[in-house]
Design a protein around this motif. Structure first.
Motif: not given
Length: 153
Positions: A115-127
């Motif tokens: 959840d931390h990766e899918d809903n936190g890190l990954f969207p942040a990385a996309a930006i």
């Protein structure tokens, strides 16, 4: 899995999210084996989980995580996620060693980590990352070849 921002359309993130689904699906056999206290089935289920988890976490760490670590604002998050990888490995080894009651904590921690990766890190990385950043992360990330086997590079 995040489905609101479209970050899964970025090849590397999409791959990691798909692997998360495979990893979560592998919990079913591990849960059943631990519930039954069947040592042989636990060993086989741990082997299957490791075959998914270790290449996945290794690929994250040498590719996406290494690229994000170049940005100071991600350093603490990356350190935390890498520490969670170590914790998950230790929990899985305890389960293999016969501590079947550790399964519930393992599943909880694994799902929380994903959840931390899918809903936190990954969207942040996309930006936060640009085209060249993604190219560099992808170039450093080992993956599966056409035969479905992991590339050791």
């Amino acid at each position: 899995m995040c489905s609101y921002c479209g970050c899964e359309n970025i090849a590397l993130i999409g791959r990691f999210m798909a692997e998360h689904v495979e990893i979560v699906n592998a919990l079913t056999a591990l849960r059943a084996a631990c519930h039954d206290a069947d040592a042989a089935a636990v060993g086989a289920a741990v082997d299957a989980m490791e075959a998914l988890l270790h290449p996945h976490t290794g690929a994250e760490e040498v590719g996406l995580f290494a690229q994000l670590r170049l940005q100071d604002e991600f350093a603490d998050t990356i350190d935390s996620l890498c520490a969670e990888h170590v914790t998950l490995d230790a929990q899985l080894m305890a389960i293999r060693g016969g501590k079947h009651t550790a399964y519930e904590q393992f599943e909880h921690d694994l799902r929380r980590h994903i959840d931390h990766e899918d809903n936190g890190l990954f969207p942040a990385a996309a930006i936060a990352m640009s085209g060249p950043d993604w190219e560099e992360a992808l170039a450093r990330t080992p993956g599966r070849g056409l035969d479905g086997r992991w590339d050791a590079s």
